[in-house]
Design an enzyme around this catalytic site. Structure first.
Site, PDB file in Angstrom:
ATOM      1  N   HIS A  36      -7.604   7.642   0.010  1.00  0.00           N
ATOM      2  CA  HIS A  36      -8.511   6.436   0.042  1.00  0.00           C
ATOM      3  C   HIS A  36      -8.818   5.795  -1.152  1.00  0.00           C
ATOM      4  CE1 HIS A  36      -9.621   9.061   3.845  1.00  0.00           C
ATOM      5  NE2 HIS A  36      -8.834   7.851   4.548  1.00  0.00           N
TER       6      HIS A  36
ATOM      7  N   ARG B 164       0.685  -1.067   0.053  1.00  0.00           N
ATOM      8  CA  ARG B 164      -0.170  -0.085  -0.003  1.00  0.00           C
ATOM      9  C   ARG B 164       0.948   1.261  -0.210  1.00  0.00           C
ATOM     10  NH1 ARG B 164      -2.518   3.570   4.842  1.00  0.00           N
ATOM     11  NH2 ARG B 164      -3.652   4.890   3.244  1.00  0.00           N
TER      12      ARG B 164
ATOM     13  N   ARG C 236     -16.000   7.289  19.005  1.00  0.00           N
ATOM     14  CA  ARG C 236     -16.657   6.760  20.215  1.00  0.00           C
ATOM     15  C   ARG C 236     -16.686   7.436  21.498  1.00  0.00           C
ATOM     16  NH1 ARG C 236     -13.719   1.145  18.222  1.00  0.00           N
ATOM     17  NH2 ARG C 236     -12.189   2.836  17.719  1.00  0.00           N
TER      18      ARG C 236
ATOM     19  N   ASN D 285     -20.239   2.031  11.123  1.00  0.00           N
ATOM     20  CA  ASN D 285     -20.454   1.748  12.625  1.00  0.00           C
ATOM     21  C   ASN D 285     -21.347   2.724  13.187  1.00  0.00           C
ATOM     22  OD1 ASN D 285     -18.942  -0.815  12.906  1.00  0.00           O
ATOM     23  ND2 ASN D 285     -17.374   0.305  12.365  1.00  0.00           N
TER      24      ASN D 285
ATOM     25  N   GLU E 243      -9.581  -2.897   1.975  1.00  0.00           N
ATOM     26  CA  GLU E 243      -8.240  -2.164   1.321  1.00  0.00           C
ATOM     27  C   GLU E 243      -7.168  -3.387   1.144  1.00  0.00           C
ATOM     28  OE1 GLU E 243      -8.772   1.064   3.807  1.00  0.00           O
ATOM     29  OE2 GLU E 243      -8.017   2.171   2.400  1.00  0.00           O
TER      30      GLU E 243
HETATM   31  P1  AMP Z   1     -11.088   3.856  10.614  1.00  0.00           P
HETATM   32  O1  AMP Z   1      -9.913   4.843  10.442  1.00  0.00           O
HETATM   33  O2  AMP Z   1     -11.647   3.498   9.490  1.00  0.00           O
HETATM   34  O3  AMP Z   1     -10.364   2.662  11.636  1.00  0.00           O
HETATM   35  O4  AMP Z   1     -12.290   4.493  11.722  1.00  0.00           O
HETATM   36  C1  AMP Z   1     -11.571   4.838  12.885  1.00  0.00           C
HETATM   37  C2  AMP Z   1     -12.914   5.741  13.508  1.00  0.00           C
HETATM   38  O5  AMP Z   1     -14.196   5.002  13.404  1.00  0.00           O
HETATM   39  C3  AMP Z   1     -12.887   6.084  14.954  1.00  0.00           C
HETATM   40  O6  AMP Z   1     -13.274   7.632  15.072  1.00  0.00           O
HETATM   41  C4  AMP Z   1     -13.711   5.343  15.471  1.00  0.00           C
HETATM   42  O7  AMP Z   1     -14.153   5.954  16.739  1.00  0.00           O
HETATM   43  C5  AMP Z   1     -14.952   5.085  14.708  1.00  0.00           C
HETATM   44  N1  AMP Z   1     -15.743   4.153  15.040  1.00  0.00           N
HETATM   45  C6  AMP Z   1     -15.419   2.622  15.278  1.00  0.00           C
HETATM   46  N2  AMP Z   1     -16.503   1.932  15.727  1.00  0.00           N
HETATM   47  C7  AMP Z   1     -17.474   2.835  15.995  1.00  0.00           C
HETATM   48  C8  AMP Z   1     -18.799   2.823  16.463  1.00  0.00           C
HETATM   49  N3  AMP Z   1     -19.468   1.736  16.823  1.00  0.00           N
HETATM   50  N4  AMP Z   1     -19.481   4.046  16.554  1.00  0.00           N
HETATM   51  C9  AMP Z   1     -18.979   5.079  16.196  1.00  0.00           C
HETATM   52  N5  AMP Z   1     -17.775   5.303  15.622  1.00  0.00           N
HETATM   53  C10 AMP Z   1     -16.841   4.322  15.557  1.00  0.00           C
END
Ligand code: AMP
Length: 402
Positions: free
Chosen positions: A180, A91, A287, A337, A387
């Site tokens: 991305h 990547r 979260r 999520n 990815e």
């Molecule tokens: P990524 O960069 O794709 O790994 O996404 C990370 C982001 O996804 C972080 O801000 C996490 O807090 C958010 N995230 C993961 N699970 C949840 C959830 N159940 N509810 C809200 N945000 C989430």
């Protein structure tokens, strides 16, 4: 056929080994904190489950050596010799204007990647170190580079140019690149499959919402516009990145505060201290923000509203430039999520034919699905990104010369 996917950051090496017959993950993990005393190696395999150890990894070569040793381990390993790995897919964050598709590594490609160091100083030198480490540890095994920027190279010039004096484009290659790309590419392909129509006949808006977020307009499989720019800072509000701001704010900060006298200090402010973290003062993690809102934190709520509003603005703008859309796809950590972010980002867009089924949107599933109301002209979908698999597929294709 086995394909190893490698993602080298400045202090980490992540990897996934795929068996491409059935596209199964057979081993994966990461070496973190390379160069530090607290370096550790966390990995999982179908044979031995999860393991985590403190390790000595002073550089990328040592980290890759640990990975290869583990893959070859007689008890927990997944291969009996390095020759079982047909190709390694790397990547790469930034391919500049030089790379518009995945390429097999040779000396020219490595030189080309070096030319992109100046526009991706945080990422590309680490990728380069990773490529050299893999070459050393897996001699004779071909490597393919898959670029985050490549999918966006179809943007028309009026979309990717900034209205700065033209010489800065010519001399410094300052333009919108977008990021991305591997994720937007993967989810748009899956969306077409789920819609049962060729990608070449569809208009799709993809929203990759994670720690870094970007929204992309795709027409007939080609990117028309994307929210990230010269770097992954531009666009929607993110975890610790500000997204779109008036660029004059930077000149103001430099004049007003002695600590912002150089680019590194400004970059730190805009990339690491802003976004969810900057407004809430709490965290860049969604979260934590959601919990803080539930506890009545007003700044967390403000930041959350700002983030959702900025996504909605890009969705609306891209609906306009595409002159309609067949599908809107949510992906990545937040996109997959967070039902509330998805709902708020789509709220009040019924005039565009974007109508969510609020109950379906709330279902706590971890799978591909439609969440639009039956009356919605635009199909709203959740598609978990993959990815690593996309990189493995691209590496396999390049190897087969397809
Ligand atoms: P990524 O960069 O794709 O790994 O996404 C990370 C982001 O996804 C972080 O801000 C996490 O807090 C958010 N995230 C993961 N699970 C949840 C959830 N159940 N509810 C809200 N945000 C989430």
């Amino acid at each position: 056929m086995k394909v190893l996917v490698v993602n080298c950051g400045s202090s980490s090496v992540k990897y996934t080994l795929f068996d491409m017959d059935g596209e199964k993950k057979i081993a994966w993990g990461l070496v973190e904190c390379i160069g530090l005393d607290e370096a550790y190696y966390k990995r999982q395999s179908l044979k031995c489950g999860e393991k985590k150890d403190s390790v000595k990894a002073s550089n990328h070569t040592q980290a890759v050596e640990l990975v290869i040793k583990e893959l070859l381990d007689k008890d927990c390993g997944s291969i009996s010799g390095i020759d079982e790995i047909a190709v390694v897919g790397h990547r790469i964050v930034h391919g500049g204007e030089k790379f518009s598709k995945p390429v097999l590594v040779d000396k020219d490609v490595k030189d080309g990647l070096k030319e992109c160091f100046a526009i991706a100083p945080l990422h590309n030198p680490a990728h380069y170190a990773g490529i050299e480490a893999v070459e050393k540890m897996l001699p004779g095994i071909p490597s393919v580079l898959v670029f985050d920027t490549a999918f966006h190279q179809t943007m028309p010039d009026y979309a990717y140019m900034y209205a700065l004096p033209y010489e800065y484009y010519e001399k410094d290659h300052i333009r919108r690149y977008g990021f991305h790309g591997t994720s937007h590419n993967y989810v748009s392909q899956r969306a077409a499959e789920l819609l049962g129509k060729p990608l070449s006949e569809l208009k799709i808006i993809t929203a990759h919402l994670g720690n870094g977020s970007s929204v992309t307009a795709i027409e007939n499989g080609k990117v028309i516009d994307t929210s990230m720019g010269f770097t992954p800072l531009q666009g929607v509000v993110m975890g610790t990145r500000c997204g779109d701001i008036d660029p004059a704010i930077i000149a103001y900060l430099i004049e007003a505060y002695p600590e912002f006298k150089d680019g590194a200090a400004i970059n730190n402010l805009l990339n690491r201290k802003s976004g969810l973290f900057g407004i809430s003062g709490l965290s860049g993690d969604m979260r934590t923000i959601v919990k803080a809102i539930a506890a009545g934190n007003k700044r967390a709520k403000l930041e959350y509203d700002m983030l959702c509003y900025s996504i909605k603005k890009y969705i609306s703008a891209y609906f306009g430039i595409l002159n309609g859309a067949d599908a809107l796809v949510f992906t990545a950590g937040i996109g997959e999520n967070s039902p509330t972010v998805r709902q708020k980002a789509c709220e009040g867009l019924s005039a565009l034919g974007i109508e969510m089924d609020v109950e379906k949107n709330k279902e706590p599933l971890n799978s591909e699905r439609f969440i639009s109301a039956p009356s919605s002209k635009v199909k709203i979908m959740i598609i978990p990104t993959n990815e690593e698999l996309m990189i493995a597929r691209e590496a396999k294709k390049v190897l087969a010369n397809e």
